[in-house]
Design a protein around this motif. Sequence first.
Motif, short mmCIF file in Angstrom:
data_model
loop_
_atom_site.label_atom_id
_atom_site.label_comp_id
_atom_site.label_asym_id
_atom_site.label_seq_id
_atom_site.Cartn_x
_atom_site.Cartn_y
_atom_site.Cartn_z
N GLY A 140 -1.99 -3.14 5.68
CA GLY A 140 -1.74 -2.56 4.37
C GLY A 140 -0.26 -2.25 4.20
N HIS A 141 0.21 -2.29 2.97
CA HIS A 141 1.61 -1.97 2.70
C HIS A 141 1.87 -0.48 2.93
N ARG A 142 3.07 -0.18 3.40
CA ARG A 142 3.47 1.22 3.51
C ARG A 142 4.10 1.68 2.21
N ASN A 143 4.83 0.80 1.57
CA ASN A 143 5.45 1.08 0.27
C ASN A 143 5.30 -0.14 -0.61
N GLY A 144 5.21 0.08 -1.90
CA GLY A 144 5.06 -1.01 -2.83
C GLY A 144 3.61 -1.42 -2.97
N TRP A 213 10.07 0.99 3.29
CA TRP A 213 10.77 -0.04 2.51
C TRP A 213 11.48 -1.05 3.39
N SER A 214 11.00 -1.26 4.58
CA SER A 214 11.66 -2.21 5.48
C SER A 214 10.64 -3.04 6.25
N PRO A 215 10.89 -4.36 6.37
CA PRO A 215 10.01 -5.22 7.15
C PRO A 215 10.48 -5.38 8.60
#
Length: 247
Positions: A140-144, A213-215
């Motif tokens: 799951g996404h952490r942000n966005g 906000w970082s991969p």
Amino acid sequence: MRARHSKPRPRRHATFASVLGELLLTAGVLIGGFVGWQLGFSDAIMGNQQQAAASEFAQSLGDEKVAEEGTELRTDEPPRETAVGALENYAVMYIPRFGDFQRTIGETTSPLVIDSLEQGLARYETGALAGELGNFAIAGHRNGLGGPFTELDQLRIGDRIYIKTPEAWYVYEFRNTEYVPPTQVDVVAPVPDMPELDADDRYITLTTCNPDWSPEGRLIAFGVFVGWQPIEDGMPVELAEALEGNA
């Protein structure tokens, strides 16, 4: 004695370059703040949409009644789940630590899908299904796009994670987190971090990006299976109480 008079310092005249620089700096701060607010605002909107969609899907999976007081989780062999087709919804996840948290789990985490993951969460199709021996791994996404796992680092040992499918309620307990590079795929092996072993237990692994906000990295949360109960028994009492307390 004559007073000494110091010469007044010449005034610095603003140049076009200095004024332009200050204007650009101010604009940058304003734009950055607006973008941050917009992203957070859109995340909240999409998160609410995902919550509502998960609640609706959960109702389609079975009766929303609450189990009778004193109903205990079963520890015998769980029912055999059936995988759904790619991009179809599979189950609903509840995490009381995050408040009234419900998210739909979809099938597949191919790069194309995970980049546009709007339903909330996705199951690694190479992993186990809920309740099966092996690693039930979820991304799951952490942000966005709703940021379902924004608070994944807030889990505490013993926190429960509930999964609802058409067959049963499955309950896992959080054990620990790990920070890894994106290349460390062994975290979703049948036995997390031990790809050389065959699974002899049931695990859950939640994966998301790190930092915000970082991969550049991944935050991994691991848990173990503690039991299940048939869907017809109703929602586990402790989950119902937690949701009521968070309402």
